[in-house]
Motif scaffolding. Structure first.
Motif, short mmCIF file in Angstrom:
data_model
loop_
_atom_site.label_atom_id
_atom_site.label_comp_id
_atom_site.label_asym_id
_atom_site.label_seq_id
_atom_site.Cartn_x
_atom_site.Cartn_y
_atom_site.Cartn_z
N GLN A 1 0.81 -1.21 0.00
CA GLN A 1 0.00 0.00 0.00
C GLN A 1 0.86 1.27 0.00
O GLN A 1 0.36 2.36 -0.31
N TYR A 2 2.16 1.14 0.35
CA TYR A 2 3.02 2.32 0.35
C TYR A 2 3.68 2.56 -1.01
O TYR A 2 4.35 3.57 -1.18
N PHE A 3 3.48 1.66 -1.95
CA PHE A 3 3.94 1.90 -3.31
C PHE A 3 2.97 2.86 -3.99
O PHE A 3 1.75 2.64 -3.94
N ASN A 4 3.49 3.88 -4.65
CA ASN A 4 2.60 4.78 -5.38
C ASN A 4 2.17 4.14 -6.70
O ASN A 4 2.62 3.06 -7.06
N LYS A 5 1.29 4.83 -7.41
CA LYS A 5 0.72 4.25 -8.62
C LYS A 5 1.79 3.95 -9.66
O LYS A 5 1.78 2.90 -10.32
N LYS A 6 2.76 4.84 -9.81
CA LYS A 6 3.82 4.63 -10.81
C LYS A 6 4.65 3.39 -10.47
O LYS A 6 4.99 2.59 -11.35
N TYR B 1 -6.25 0.24 -1.77
CA TYR B 1 -4.87 0.71 -1.81
C TYR B 1 -4.02 0.11 -2.93
O TYR B 1 -2.95 0.62 -3.21
N VAL B 2 -4.48 -0.97 -3.53
CA VAL B 2 -3.68 -1.61 -4.56
C VAL B 2 -4.24 -1.25 -5.94
O VAL B 2 -5.46 -1.27 -6.16
N TYR B 3 -3.34 -0.94 -6.85
CA TYR B 3 -3.69 -0.55 -8.21
C TYR B 3 -4.59 -1.61 -8.85
O TYR B 3 -4.30 -2.80 -8.80
N GLY B 4 -5.68 -1.16 -9.46
CA GLY B 4 -6.69 -2.07 -9.97
C GLY B 4 -6.15 -3.08 -10.96
O GLY B 4 -6.57 -4.25 -10.97
N ALA B 5 -5.20 -2.67 -11.80
CA ALA B 5 -4.65 -3.58 -12.80
C ALA B 5 -3.87 -4.72 -12.15
O ALA B 5 -3.86 -5.85 -12.66
N ILE B 6 -3.22 -4.46 -11.02
CA ILE B 6 -2.52 -5.53 -10.30
C ILE B 6 -3.52 -6.47 -9.64
O ILE B 6 -3.39 -7.69 -9.69
N LEU B 7 -4.57 -5.89 -9.06
CA LEU B 7 -5.60 -6.72 -8.44
C LEU B 7 -6.26 -7.64 -9.45
O LEU B 7 -6.57 -8.80 -9.15
N THR C 1 -0.37 -6.77 2.57
CA THR C 1 -0.82 -5.47 3.05
C THR C 1 -1.69 -5.66 4.28
O THR C 1 -2.40 -6.66 4.40
N THR C 2 -1.58 -4.70 5.18
CA THR C 2 -2.45 -4.70 6.35
C THR C 2 -3.71 -3.88 6.11
O THR C 2 -4.59 -3.83 6.96
N GLU C 3 -3.77 -3.23 4.95
CA GLU C 3 -4.93 -2.40 4.60
C GLU C 3 -5.75 -3.07 3.50
O GLU C 3 -5.25 -3.93 2.78
N ASN C 4 -6.99 -2.66 3.39
CA ASN C 4 -7.88 -3.24 2.39
C ASN C 4 -7.29 -3.07 0.99
O ASN C 4 -7.16 -1.94 0.51
N PRO C 5 -6.93 -4.14 0.31
CA PRO C 5 -6.26 -4.01 -1.00
C PRO C 5 -7.16 -3.37 -2.05
O PRO C 5 -6.65 -2.76 -2.99
N TYR C 6 -8.45 -3.48 -1.90
CA TYR C 6 -9.36 -2.90 -2.89
C TYR C 6 -9.37 -1.38 -2.82
O TYR C 6 -9.87 -0.72 -3.73
#
Length: 421
Positions: free
Chosen positions: A104-109, A136-142, A129-134
């Motif tokens: 979650q600490y990685f920015n979009k780039k 904080y995580v870039y949609g394309a990776i999810l 991640t300890t946070e909800n990935p939906y």
């Protein structure tokens, strides 16, 4: 410098991992995927200390892949490219498994850079991640990953790890370690489902234990209490746990459960989050009790003012009074529903001109064939009420407020039905 016990005693097989039965028991989805040897990109979501990093290491060993670890708080795009440069080298003959902690600490780039390599199969990604990935995580990776949620480990499972820790330390230090009844159980409970924290607490207990003349070590319940105090608290004011506790706090008050509400209040106060506790308490008094007991609003406000003035720890007393009062009070959300319905109409464009009799002007232009304010002053009529239109024409006869089914609002309803006939 010696590694922490949790690292020295890290599980080596799937069966060594405690907890996560919904993922790793025989026949469960994640275990079957791991045993197949075909590992997809995955996101491990859950609190710290529950086995995410350990499982990634086991997966790497089982699949004979080179494991590289990065942390989202410190890693850069160049770190990712440096790992990718090792593909098809002697360092990674069977491929690379990248474990990215705290994605979650990685920015979009940075996440887009990852995408390039997981898309072409250069690396297999396990992100945690300890946070909800939906969120904080870039949609394309999810979309190219499978999300697995890790749960807080139950105290019965943590106890197994704590006992294993004491046995390991006994062998490692070549001396007998005795543990007072209740000490291991206390550590397992007080560490809040965090296995890493529990095992490290066990090591601290041994390091500070009573040493007998024969060299044996005795771990006391008192030492366990001192070394694990407050460690069960999982709290991050910017994270999911913060909002989960606040949600549980308000829902417990709304649900009229004083025991649960006081429990969540205690968690907020132990974390030092007095402002959030006060805010949710005032919101609940207005939203969930409301017109069923309108006097509660100034009462709760007074309790909050006292709490903020005296500060912690004394603030717990007026807040507990107010929380229990909100729980025990009758409930009504009639005004809350009314204002939300009105706002919905405003946002939908249902406004229209304000009726002439309500406008703040007392003259008419020459183009107005019906001159006059036409406003009826209610106090000039019996019972201080007379019928006239207040809503704009487009909303005429719209009903936003409906009387609640509590004693106070039923009394209002009876009164106005009599007056308005």
């Amino acid at each position: 410098m010696a590694a922490p016990l949790a690292d020295r005693l890290r599980p080596q097989t799937l069966d060594d991992i405690v907890g996560q039965h919904h993922l790793l028991d025989e026949g469960k989805p994640l275990r079957r995927i791991i045993e197949s040897g075909v590992i997809p990109n995955m996101v491990f979501y859950g609190p710290s200390g529950v086995g995410k990093t350990t499982l990634a290491s086991i997966i790497a060993r089982r699949t004979e892949r080179a494991l590289f670890k990065l942390n989202g708080t410190t890693a850069s795009t160049s770190d990712i490219r440096s790992i990718v440069d090792r593909i098809d080298t002697l360092e990674a003959p069977n491929g690379i498994l990248l474990y990215l902690d705290e994605i979650q600490y990685f920015n979009k780039k940075q996440q887009q850079t990852l995408l390039e390599f997981i898309e072409n199969g250069s690396i297999t990604l396990i992100a945690s991640t300890t946070e909800n990935p939906y969120f904080y995580v870039y949609g394309a990776i999810l979309s190219r990953s499978t999300v697995f949620e890790f749960k807080t480990v139950e105290k019965e499972d943590v106890l197994l790890a704590v006992k294993r820790a004491f046995r390991f330390l006994e062998e490692e230090q070549h001396r007998k370690i005795t543990v007072e009844d209740g000490a291991a159980e206390y550590i397992a409970t007080a560490c809040g489902g965090d296995v890493r924290k529990a095992m490290n607490a066990a090591e601290l207990c041994v390091l500070s234990g009573d040493i007998a003349a024969d060299g044996s070590c005795h771990v006391t319940l008192e030492a366990a209490r001192e070394l694990t105090q407050r460690s069960a608290m999982r709290y991050d004011r910017a994270g999911d746990e913060h909002y989960d506790i606040l949600s549980a706090f308000q829902k417990s008050m709304r649900g009229s459960d004083p025991d649960a509400a006081v429990h969540y209040l205690a968690r907020l106060l132990e974390a030092g989050d007095l402002p959030s506790a006060c805010r949710r308490l005032m919101v609940c008094a207005c939203e969930d009790v409301g017109l069923a007991y309108p006097q509660i609003i100034p009462i709760v406000k007074a309790a909050v003012d006292i709490a903020l003035q005296v500060g912690l720890p004394e603030a717990r007393i007026p807040l507990a009074d107010a929380v229990v009062l909100v729980c025990l009070a009758p409930k009504s959300n009639s005004a809350y529903c009314a204002i939300d319905a009105a706002i919905a109409d405003i946002r939908a464009g249902k406004t229209g001109p304000i009726p002439r009799q309500l406008q703040n002007k007392h003259y008419d232009g020459e183009d107005n064939p019906h001159k006059g304010q036409f406003y009826k002053y209610p106090h000039d009529f019996p019972n201080h009420w007379t019928e006239q239109q207040y809503l704009p024409d487009v909303l005429k006869d719209t009903v936003y407020y409906r009387f609640g089914d509590n004693k106070t609002e039923r009394a209002y309803e009876s009164y106005w039905n009599k007056i308005k006939k």
